[in-house]
Scaffold this motif. Structure first.
Motif, PDB file in Angstrom:
ATOM      1  N   SER A 156     -75.342 -12.743 -16.731  1.00 51.28           N
ATOM      2  CA  SER A 156     -74.865 -12.220 -17.981  1.00 51.28           C
ATOM      3  C   SER A 156     -74.065 -10.875 -17.371  1.00 51.28           C
ATOM      4  O   SER A 156     -73.088 -10.313 -18.339  1.00 51.28           O
ATOM      5  CB  SER A 156     -75.725 -11.985 -19.112  1.00 51.28           C
ATOM      6  OG  SER A 156     -75.945 -13.093 -19.405  1.00 51.28           O
ATOM      7  N   TYR A 157     -74.092 -10.285 -16.345  1.00 51.22           N
ATOM      8  CA  TYR A 157     -73.582  -9.167 -15.814  1.00 51.22           C
ATOM      9  C   TYR A 157     -72.206  -9.215 -16.008  1.00 51.22           C
ATOM     10  O   TYR A 157     -71.579 -10.262 -15.451  1.00 51.22           O
ATOM     11  CB  TYR A 157     -74.250  -8.652 -14.699  1.00 51.22           C
ATOM     12  CG  TYR A 157     -75.644  -7.885 -14.743  1.00 51.22           C
ATOM     13  CD1 TYR A 157     -76.283  -7.168 -15.973  1.00 51.22           C
ATOM     14  CD2 TYR A 157     -76.720  -8.440 -13.827  1.00 51.22           C
ATOM     15  CE1 TYR A 157     -77.222  -6.683 -16.060  1.00 51.22           C
ATOM     16  CE2 TYR A 157     -77.953  -8.053 -13.814  1.00 51.22           C
ATOM     17  CZ  TYR A 157     -78.296  -7.166 -15.187  1.00 51.22           C
ATOM     18  OH  TYR A 157     -79.520  -6.880 -15.189  1.00 51.22           O
ATOM     19  N   ASP A 158     -71.527  -7.879 -16.103  1.00 50.58           N
ATOM     20  CA  ASP A 158     -69.942  -8.056 -15.894  1.00 50.58           C
ATOM     21  C   ASP A 158     -69.594  -8.425 -14.594  1.00 50.58           C
ATOM     22  O   ASP A 158     -70.013  -7.883 -13.634  1.00 50.58           O
ATOM     23  CB  ASP A 158     -69.425  -6.837 -16.185  1.00 50.58           C
ATOM     24  CG  ASP A 158     -69.541  -6.583 -18.011  1.00 50.58           C
ATOM     25  OD1 ASP A 158     -69.731  -7.337 -18.710  1.00 50.58           O
ATOM     26  OD2 ASP A 158     -69.563  -5.307 -18.272  1.00 50.58           O
ATOM     27  N   GLY A 159     -68.580  -9.184 -14.446  1.00 53.99           N
ATOM     28  CA  GLY A 159     -67.925  -9.594 -13.125  1.00 53.99           C
ATOM     29  C   GLY A 159     -68.601 -10.512 -12.441  1.00 53.99           C
ATOM     30  O   GLY A 159     -68.097 -10.895 -11.495  1.00 53.99           O
ATOM     31  N   VAL A 160     -69.658 -11.220 -13.004  1.00 57.00           N
ATOM     32  CA  VAL A 160     -70.590 -12.371 -12.422  1.00 57.00           C
ATOM     33  C   VAL A 160     -69.828 -13.611 -12.827  1.00 57.00           C
ATOM     34  O   VAL A 160     -69.556 -13.861 -14.067  1.00 57.00           O
ATOM     35  CB  VAL A 160     -71.980 -12.265 -12.656  1.00 57.00           C
ATOM     36  CG1 VAL A 160     -72.816 -13.604 -12.020  1.00 57.00           C
ATOM     37  CG2 VAL A 160     -72.438 -11.013 -12.128  1.00 57.00           C
ATOM     38  N   LEU A 161     -69.746 -14.648 -12.197  1.00 59.75           N
ATOM     39  CA  LEU A 161     -69.180 -15.851 -12.545  1.00 59.75           C
ATOM     40  C   LEU A 161     -70.605 -16.704 -13.113  1.00 59.75           C
ATOM     41  O   LEU A 161     -71.032 -17.458 -12.097  1.00 59.75           O
ATOM     42  CB  LEU A 161     -68.234 -16.716 -11.453  1.00 59.75           C
ATOM     43  CG  LEU A 161     -67.693 -17.938 -11.805  1.00 59.75           C
ATOM     44  CD1 LEU A 161     -66.767 -17.646 -13.028  1.00 59.75           C
ATOM     45  CD2 LEU A 161     -67.001 -18.518 -10.760  1.00 59.75           C
ATOM     46  N   ALA A 162     -70.833 -16.921 -14.206  1.00 56.44           N
ATOM     47  CA  ALA A 162     -72.017 -17.505 -14.725  1.00 56.44           C
ATOM     48  C   ALA A 162     -71.844 -19.026 -14.811  1.00 56.44           C
ATOM     49  O   ALA A 162     -70.622 -19.678 -15.387  1.00 56.44           O
ATOM     50  CB  ALA A 162     -72.151 -17.182 -15.923  1.00 56.44           C
ATOM     51  N   ALA A 193     -66.691  -8.731  -3.279  1.00 53.45           N
ATOM     52  CA  ALA A 193     -67.175  -9.862  -3.266  1.00 53.45           C
ATOM     53  C   ALA A 193     -67.387 -10.844  -4.418  1.00 53.45           C
ATOM     54  O   ALA A 193     -67.268 -10.122  -5.702  1.00 53.45           O
ATOM     55  CB  ALA A 193     -68.688  -9.954  -2.996  1.00 53.45           C
ATOM     56  N   LEU A 194     -67.303 -12.193  -4.603  1.00 57.85           N
ATOM     57  CA  LEU A 194     -67.249 -12.928  -5.638  1.00 57.85           C
ATOM     58  C   LEU A 194     -68.674 -13.337  -6.004  1.00 57.85           C
ATOM     59  O   LEU A 194     -69.346 -13.709  -5.132  1.00 57.85           O
ATOM     60  CB  LEU A 194     -66.237 -14.090  -5.622  1.00 57.85           C
ATOM     61  CG  LEU A 194     -66.585 -15.266  -6.654  1.00 57.85           C
ATOM     62  CD1 LEU A 194     -65.889 -14.651  -7.909  1.00 57.85           C
ATOM     63  CD2 LEU A 194     -65.821 -16.572  -6.134  1.00 57.85           C
ATOM     64  N   ILE A 195     -69.316 -12.825  -7.084  1.00 54.70           N
ATOM     65  CA  ILE A 195     -70.468 -13.081  -7.296  1.00 54.70           C
ATOM     66  C   ILE A 195     -70.864 -14.311  -8.237  1.00 54.70           C
ATOM     67  O   ILE A 195     -70.371 -14.320  -9.310  1.00 54.70           O
ATOM     68  CB  ILE A 195     -71.350 -11.771  -8.227  1.00 54.70           C
ATOM     69  CG1 ILE A 195     -70.815 -10.423  -7.445  1.00 54.70           C
ATOM     70  CG2 ILE A 195     -72.885 -12.076  -7.941  1.00 54.70           C
ATOM     71  CD1 ILE A 195     -71.313 -10.258  -5.979  1.00 54.70           C
ATOM     72  N   ILE A 196     -71.477 -15.435  -7.867  1.00 53.21           N
ATOM     73  CA  ILE A 196     -71.818 -16.608  -8.708  1.00 53.21           C
ATOM     74  C   ILE A 196     -73.227 -16.777  -8.876  1.00 53.21           C
ATOM     75  O   ILE A 196     -74.071 -16.548  -7.776  1.00 53.21           O
ATOM     76  CB  ILE A 196     -71.255 -17.649  -7.772  1.00 53.21           C
ATOM     77  CG1 ILE A 196     -69.777 -17.671  -7.337  1.00 53.21           C
ATOM     78  CG2 ILE A 196     -71.534 -18.944  -8.427  1.00 53.21           C
ATOM     79  CD1 ILE A 196     -69.207 -18.536  -6.746  1.00 53.21           C
ATOM     80  N   ALA A 197     -73.709 -16.712 -10.135  1.00 52.01           N
ATOM     81  CA  ALA A 197     -75.223 -16.883 -10.676  1.00 52.01           C
ATOM     82  C   ALA A 197     -75.404 -17.967 -11.612  1.00 52.01           C
ATOM     83  O   ALA A 197     -74.381 -18.489 -12.362  1.00 52.01           O
ATOM     84  CB  ALA A 197     -75.499 -15.809 -11.276  1.00 52.01           C
ATOM     85  N   ALA A 198     -76.536 -18.669 -11.356  1.00 49.99           N
ATOM     86  CA  ALA A 198     -76.865 -19.814 -12.115  1.00 49.99           C
ATOM     87  C   ALA A 198     -77.115 -19.356 -13.711  1.00 49.99           C
ATOM     88  O   ALA A 198     -77.839 -18.163 -13.801  1.00 49.99           O
ATOM     89  CB  ALA A 198     -78.074 -20.552 -11.645  1.00 49.99           C
ATOM     90  N   ALA A 199     -76.663 -20.159 -14.534  1.00 51.78           N
ATOM     91  CA  ALA A 199     -77.024 -19.590 -16.052  1.00 51.78           C
ATOM     92  C   ALA A 199     -78.538 -19.782 -16.365  1.00 51.78           C
ATOM     93  O   ALA A 199     -78.912 -19.193 -17.479  1.00 51.78           O
ATOM     94  CB  ALA A 199     -75.961 -20.466 -17.131  1.00 51.78           C
TER      95      ALA A 199
END
Length: 439
Positions: free
Chosen positions: A247-253, A225-231
């Protein structure tokens, strides 16, 4: 005005009434023109004055809370600026996000809103209340930016209007339950339901790392899955800091950008930031019905999630890393490499879908471009006045000098005429015969 002293400069008066009036008038006119000429010469061009004469407006972050919106209110008729910056017809001619499942880990998504009733297809709650209700309004806004359906009478619509929303309510219940544990559980549920994209528009309290949350993110990344998170919205102090789960690896911040494609003042900066998207004055859906406007990285992240859904629709064989790489490499940025404020740049949805090459697993910096390459000559950087400013200054000098000379010539003519008139009078009196006293 400094440099021009007219205090002690007075015209030489005459004892005879009527004499010298023309000369005094000319002198006064000359003084007025001289002052005007100096002021014009010292006044900067309009383009320069516009950038220096106005004080910047006070910063208003406008971090709208749900209480500032009217749930069940009116729709906003105009098209939001965040959608005006892209060509939706050109974008949707390539993809609309059909059959792409986007998990919204948030406060729930109110399915009663007309623009979301056909978008929400499932989910689960981990606090009191159903996943398809939202007493806070946050999750409903997030979902709308991703996949709100078109509605007559409003210019607002989701980036991917055919994507499917899975609502996982991890917080926002009547008792304000919800923490990193319920978030971790919601992420695991989204993975189990085969979500293609997982959007997380919140972070941990005090930016704290968390073992359970880190493991949940790692499992989600490994699932494909593509994980997208707000900064995060704590960047007003200008200090760089990590936030989690962004900030976790693999997350698109995702950071928030403004109308000028610059970092919004509140957006958290740091080396973990991967990309930016509009996050100021973001129109979106609210519970029950209607729309409202809010600011925050919470609403920049779903903008990216919507673009990712379009890419997954168009390129179903690409993995999550390739989708993220395409978004990053086609983003608009000021330099070749990422920076801590907007990452690889502000997302360009049309460029992301129009690029035909197959992306790699991670973004690469733009190749260096030699000066003058491609037939383009770089514009010289001028630290002083420009050519146009110089020409304007010279023209003013020439005009002022010409007027001064004209006044000098005219004044000289009047002075000569007065002198001749006075001379003639004196000669006339000298030649007049004097009458004798005894005649």
């Amino acid at each position: 005005m400094k440099g021009l002293n007219v205090k002690d400069r007075t015209a030489r008066s005459r004892s005879r009434t009527g004499r010298g009036r023309g000369t005094r008038a000319l002198q006064r006119a000359f003084g007025v023109l001289a002052v005007t000429g100096v002021c014009l010469a010292l006044t900067p061009p309009a383009s320069a004055a516009d950038t220096t004469s106005h004080k910047p407006p006070a910063v208003d972050f406008g971090l709208s809370a749900s209480t500032e919106c009217v749930f069940g209110g009116d729709v906003i008729k105009s098209t939001p600026w965040s959608l005006q910056r892209i060509l939706l017809d050109q974008l949707w001619a390539q993809a609309k996000g059909k059959d792409v499942k986007v998990a919204v880990i948030d406060t729930g998504v109110d399915k009663s809103n007309k623009q979301l009733s056909g978008a929400v297809v499932g989910g689960k709650t981990f606090v009191d209340g159903p996943a398809t209700k939202d007493i806070e309004g946050h999750g409903t806004r997030v979902a709308g930016i991703i996949a709100a359906r078109p509605l007559k009478g409003t210019g607002f619509v989701g980036i991917a209007p055919e994507a499917e929303i899975l609502s996982y309510r991890y917080t926002g219940g009547d008792e304000k339950q919800g923490n990193s544990r319920t978030m971790s559980q919601a992420i695991a549920a989204a993975v189990a339901d085969n979500a293609d994209i997982i959007n997380i528009s919140s972070d941990t309290t005090n930016r704290e790392d968390n073992d359970e949350l880190r493991d949940a993110i790692k499992a989600a990344v490994n699932s494909g899955a593509l994980i997208i998170a707000a900064a995060g919205n704590e960047g007003a102090d200008g200090k760089q800091a990590n936030t989690y789960p962004a900030s976790y690896d693999g997350v698109l911040a995702v950071a928030a950008s403004d109308r000028n494609d610059e970092r919004a003042p509140f957006s958290q900066s740091g080396k973990f930031v991967d990309v930016a998207a509009p996050g100021v004055s973001m129109v979106s859906t609210v519970p029950i019905d209607g729309q409202c406007t809010a600011d925050g990285t919470s609403f920049a992240a779903p903008y990216i999630a919507g673009v990712a859904a379009l890419l997954m629709d168009k390129y179903p064989d690409w993995d999550a890393n390739q989708i993220a790489t395409r978004i990053e490499e086609t983003a608009q940025r000021p330099g070749r490499e990422p920076n801590p404020f907007i990452g690889w740049g502000v997302v360009d949805p049309v460029a992301a879908l129009s690029e035909e090459s197959t992306p790699g697993e991670s973004p690469e910096p733009d190749p260096p471009v030699a000066a003058g390459a491609g037939g383009v000559i770089p514009m010289a950087v001028t630290m002083g006045e420009s050519e146009a400013e110089r020409e304007r200054r010279v023209a003013i000098y020439v005009l002022g000098t010409g007027l001064a000379l004209a006044l000098v010539v005219a004044g000289s003519g009047v002075a000569v005429r007065d002198w001749r008139s006075r001379r003639s009078g004196e000669l006339g009196r000298a030649r007049r015969p004097v009458s004798g006293a005894g005649r």
